[in-house]
Design a protein around this motif. Structure first.
Motif, PDB file in Angstrom:
ATOM      1  N   GLN A 218      46.432  -2.266 -20.509  1.00 11.56           N
ATOM      2  CA  GLN A 218      46.793  -2.264 -19.275  1.00 11.56           C
ATOM      3  C   GLN A 218      47.384  -3.655 -18.875  1.00 11.56           C
ATOM      4  O   GLN A 218      45.727  -3.557 -18.523  1.00 11.56           O
TER       5      GLN A 218
ATOM      6  N   PRO B  44      46.064  -6.246 -16.652  1.00 13.87           N
ATOM      7  CA  PRO B  44      45.809  -5.807 -15.267  1.00 13.87           C
ATOM      8  C   PRO B  44      46.750  -6.425 -14.230  1.00 13.87           C
ATOM      9  O   PRO B  44      46.264  -7.713 -13.480  1.00 13.87           O
ATOM     10  N   LEU B  45      47.428  -5.990 -13.464  1.00 17.50           N
ATOM     11  CA  LEU B  45      48.457  -6.650 -12.333  1.00 17.50           C
ATOM     12  C   LEU B  45      48.168  -6.083 -11.114  1.00 17.50           C
ATOM     13  O   LEU B  45      47.507  -5.212 -10.702  1.00 17.50           O
ATOM     14  N   TYR B  46      47.815  -7.484  -9.886  1.00 16.59           N
ATOM     15  CA  TYR B  46      47.706  -6.738  -8.577  1.00 16.59           C
ATOM     16  C   TYR B  46      49.432  -6.348  -8.323  1.00 16.59           C
ATOM     17  O   TYR B  46      50.055  -7.498  -7.961  1.00 16.59           O
TER      18      TYR B  46
ATOM     19  N   GLU C 122      50.134  -6.241  -5.492  1.00 13.39           N
ATOM     20  CA  GLU C 122      50.728  -6.444  -3.838  1.00 13.39           C
ATOM     21  C   GLU C 122      51.708  -7.940  -4.273  1.00 13.39           C
ATOM     22  O   GLU C 122      51.150  -8.338  -3.191  1.00 13.39           O
ATOM     23  N   LEU C 123      51.134  -7.919  -4.853  1.00 12.94           N
ATOM     24  CA  LEU C 123      51.700  -9.904  -4.812  1.00 12.94           C
ATOM     25  C   LEU C 123      52.948  -9.876  -6.298  1.00 12.94           C
ATOM     26  O   LEU C 123      53.526  -9.522  -6.617  1.00 12.94           O
TER      27      LEU C 123
ATOM     28  N   GLU D 298      52.389 -15.958  -6.995  1.00 14.60           N
ATOM     29  CA  GLU D 298      50.894 -15.690  -6.229  1.00 14.60           C
ATOM     30  C   GLU D 298      49.407 -15.461  -7.334  1.00 14.60           C
ATOM     31  O   GLU D 298      48.591 -15.714  -7.773  1.00 14.60           O
ATOM     32  N   TYR D 299      50.281 -13.989  -8.054  1.00 11.50           N
ATOM     33  CA  TYR D 299      49.288 -13.683  -9.566  1.00 11.50           C
ATOM     34  C   TYR D 299      48.633 -14.965 -10.208  1.00 11.50           C
ATOM     35  O   TYR D 299      47.909 -14.768  -9.966  1.00 11.50           O
TER      36      TYR D 299
ATOM     37  N   GLU E 231      48.556 -17.974  -9.699  1.00 14.48           N
ATOM     38  CA  GLU E 231      47.719 -19.201  -8.931  1.00 14.48           C
ATOM     39  C   GLU E 231      46.696 -18.946  -9.091  1.00 14.48           C
ATOM     40  O   GLU E 231      45.496 -19.554  -9.541  1.00 14.48           O
ATOM     41  N   ILE E 232      46.234 -17.197  -8.541  1.00  9.06           N
ATOM     42  CA  ILE E 232      44.996 -16.760  -8.545  1.00  9.06           C
ATOM     43  C   ILE E 232      44.349 -16.506 -10.029  1.00  9.06           C
ATOM     44  O   ILE E 232      43.151 -17.233 -10.418  1.00  9.06           O
ATOM     45  N   CYS E 233      45.044 -16.391 -10.996  1.00  3.80           N
ATOM     46  CA  CYS E 233      44.221 -16.490 -12.522  1.00  3.80           C
ATOM     47  C   CYS E 233      44.209 -17.720 -12.495  1.00  3.80           C
ATOM     48  O   CYS E 233      43.179 -18.350 -13.293  1.00  3.80           O
TER      49      CYS E 233
ATOM     50  N   GLY F  39      43.309 -19.843 -10.652  1.00  2.00           N
ATOM     51  CA  GLY F  39      41.948 -20.075  -9.531  1.00  2.00           C
ATOM     52  C   GLY F  39      40.792 -19.609 -10.164  1.00  2.00           C
ATOM     53  O   GLY F  39      39.764 -20.732 -10.950  1.00  2.00           O
ATOM     54  N   LEU F  40      41.004 -18.550 -11.185  1.00  2.00           N
ATOM     55  CA  LEU F  40      39.736 -17.731 -12.189  1.00  2.00           C
ATOM     56  C   LEU F  40      38.866 -18.272 -13.160  1.00  2.00           C
ATOM     57  O   LEU F  40      37.926 -18.356 -13.230  1.00  2.00           O
TER      58      LEU F  40
ATOM     59  N   ARG G  90      47.727 -27.149 -11.729  1.00  2.00           N
ATOM     60  CA  ARG G  90      48.310 -25.504 -11.817  1.00  2.00           C
ATOM     61  C   ARG G  90      49.532 -25.155 -12.062  1.00  2.00           C
ATOM     62  O   ARG G  90      50.118 -24.600 -13.023  1.00  2.00           O
TER      63      ARG G  90
END
Lengths: 290, 355
Positions: B83, B85-87, B89-90, B94-95, B97-99, B101-102, B110
């Motif tokens: 499944q 792993p998505l947020y 509300e983004l 944006e998602y 970008e966060i990945c 960073g992680l 980036r």
């Protein structure tokens, strides 16, 4: 850690959630300000009195803010992204924690302006005012760490919210409960027996082993029984002092109302915070092994 | 390179999901992870990626232990779980970008990496919509883009084409094939034709145990029997006597009602290398039973898969599967050609003869 923090902030503030929490805290404190500080019957310049009313905001803000912290990630399986990324469990917990702390920190920073405003119109004791704001903030920090821990235990936000709400509510009501508790050794014995039974259930659930549960409960119960039969006077105040140790809002009240800046209270809030952050990390680690 | 040694996972309830699995993943290849539902595919992938801890056994990624050197090992892997792993509300941008960073992608790289991942997964037009409002296919692509971020050596995909439409499936398959140039890919799937098409090597697991680990070619050759599919007009008993007359006991016969009225489908199984087509067509012609269709079926991976997961066939990971074939499960004569529920989408080879 910073990327987890950024992610949490983005999610908190991309909708209205973060703003609502900040507004709620400002409104609750604001209502008490109107009563205590701004005209009305009191017209006092002590901001800490208003802040003492503001503790009610925590009853709503903390459970709702913390319920989604881990429970939501578990349910939507986004924890798979976090746990398979090259970040440690501690970084994940701290990133999430600091983001929630920011939500409580913003209103606390704004509160810092109020005593300065008041000083233009009257005499303000800055020391007690700021000591009060700091204590208020640290209590929030502690409650959030407890909420975060509860959120790591379940994948249901509702269950997390209800448990955290119950914890905060117990903290709020503890001072009243203490005054109702009988100071007799027999009442203490009964309560400690009940606690031993609860402990047994808890250990059983966590370790799935009856012998471990029975030993844990048995040791506690035996100790209490020995004390009861040897010198029952020790038990007379045991119950109230034990409850007093978790009456966190009463401790805050001591600082806010009486102006007694008790450093042990600050230390207490910080240590409990650290403890629950540690437990949160352990709880997440444990999930990988189950 | 991934080394998995004696991996065992027992869940809290005592369920043994993975049972002493060992294999090695060589760089620059595409590996297919195959097994029926509940075989332990996802559990194994979750352990390799460090999401779950193994009860015993070790996993090393490029020489880093997934448990002791977790950060370094995890940095080598891009993972798309079952499944995504998505947020919700983004937005995808944006998602991602966060990945980035992680995954500790340097700030300077980036933007370029995100742009590249978006382009490769065909998300350009969707990158500023909320993930919540994307269709399932696009959500899957966002998850795939996430696995590409950080340019990891190893990309692990758990059923990457589930829920996509046929065109998207082809696009994603082409994308996966193109990954081979720079990455090692492990993907799991129920769709056998997909595995056969894209994977260089196949790992079959069933009930938590490793059943086979070999190149796609070798596993395809692991058969010692071939199948002949026929559709004839007439009665079952008559057809049976014709076949017995022509081929005797060299074949195992299976019958099934055909989709066409008055016809029957016949499945003949015989030893590899035996060609009965001519004899059978003459024999049926003599008996005045019209043969409407006849085809020699290449034993598909599906049959091999069924053989491995139901017939108890198993070979050691190092054994040459082509050299040491074990017997397939004995079919009862007269039984209808089996329709195995564990292998959807792969019976095309059989069904196309039913015209």
């Amino acid at each position: 850690m910073s990327s987890i923090y950024k992610k949490e902030m983005k999610i908190l503030f991309s909708g209205m959630m973060g703003f609502i929490f900040i507004a709620l805290m400002l409104v609750v404190v604001g209502i008490f300000m109107r009563v205590y500080n701004l005209g009305g019957a009191y017209s006092l310049s002590n901001f800490e009195y208003s802040l003492n009313g503001g503790i009610w905001a925590y009853l709503v803000v903390v459970p709702v803010l913390t319920m989604r912290a881990m429970a939501e990630e578990t349910r939507s399986r986004t924890d798979q992204l976090l746990f398979t990324s090259p970040v440690s469990m501690a970084e994940i917990v701290l990133g999430k924690y600091l983001a929630m702390l920011t939500v409580v920190g913003v209103p606390c920073l704004l509160f810092c302006l109020y005593p300065m405003l008041y000083s233009a119109y009257g005499e303000v004791n800055f020391a007690t005012a700021y000591a009060g704001i700091l204590a208020y903030f640290l209590l929030g920090a502690m409650l959030i760490s407890i909420g975060l821990f509860v959120s790591t235990l379940t994948d249901s936000q509702i269950i997390a919210a209800v448990i955290t709400f119950a914890v905060v509510l117990m903290g709020l009501l503890m001072s009243s409960i203490i005054s109702l508790v009988e100071s007799s050794s027999f009442a203490s014995l009964a309560v400690f027996t009940a606690i031993a039974a609860l402990l047994m259930l808890l250990v059983k659930i966590m370790t799935k082993s009856w012998p471990a549960a029975l030993i844990a409960a048995g040791v506690l119960e035996a100790a209490v029984l020995v004390i009861f039969f040897v010198d029952s006077t020790i038990l007379e105040t045991a119950l109230t002092s034990m409850l007093g140790a978790v009456a966190v809002f009463q401790m805050l009240e001591g600082i806010l109302y009486d102006g007694l800046v008790d450093l042990t209270v600050y230390f207490y809030f910080i240590s409990v915070t650290v403890l629950f952050l540690f437990l949160s990390v352990q709880s997440l680690e444990k999930r990988r092994w189950s | 390179m991934i080394e998995v040694k004696h991996l065992t996972k027992i869940y809290n309830g005592g369920v043994k999901a993975v049972d002493d699995i060992s294999f090695t993943i060589e760089p620059g290849k595409i590996y297919g992870f195959l097994g029926p539902n509940g075989a332990g595919k996802s559990t194994t992938m979750n352990i390799i990626t460090g999401y779950l801890a193994a009860t015993s056994g070790t996993v090393t990624i490029n020489g880093f232990d997934i448990y002791r050197d977790a950060k370094k090992a995890k940095a080598c892997i891009g993972y798309l779980p079952e499944q995504p792993p998505l947020y919700q509300e983004l937005t995808p941008r944006e998602y991602l970008e966060i990945c980035a960073g992680l995954k500790h992608v340097p700030k300077a790289k980036r933007a370029a990496q995100i742009k590249d991942a978006v382009k490769r997964t065909g998300l350009e037009k969707m990158q500023d919509r909320l993930i919540r409002s994307l269709s399932k296919g696009y959500k899957q692509r966002v998850g795939l883009a996430q696995a590409l971020i950080g340019d990891p050596d190893i990309i692990i995909l758990d059923e990457p084409t589930v829920g996509l439409d046929p065109i998207q499936i082809i696009e994603i398959r082409d994308l996966i094939k193109s990954l081979k140039k720079k990455h090692t890919v492990i993907l799991s799937s129920h769709i056998l034709s997909e595995i056969e098409e894209i994977c260089d090597s196949i790992i079959i697991i069933d009930k938590g145990r490793l059943k086979a680990n070999n190149s796609t070619e070798n596993i395809g050759n692991a058969r010692d029997r071939e199948v002949l599919l026929m559709t004839v007009r007439g009665k079952q008993a008559a057809a049976r006597s014709v076949i017995l007359g022509a081929a005797g006991d060299k074949v195992k016969i299976g019958f099934r009602e055909s989709a066409e009225p008055g016809c029957i489908d016949i499945k003949l199984e015989h030893e590899a290398g035996l060609d009965l087509r001519e004899e059978l067509s003459y024999a049926f012609a003599m008996a005045r039973i019209p043969v409407l269709a006849m085809s020699k079926s290449n034993v598909s991976l599906e049959d091999v898969f069924i053989e491995y997961t139901t017939g108890g066939k198993s070979d050691e990971p190092t054994a040459d599967a082509g050299a040491g074939p074990g017997g397939p499960a004995e079919d009862k004569p007269g039984e209808a050609p089996e329709e195995n529920a564990a292998a959807p989408g792969a019976d095309a080879g059989r069904e196309e003869d039913d015209q």
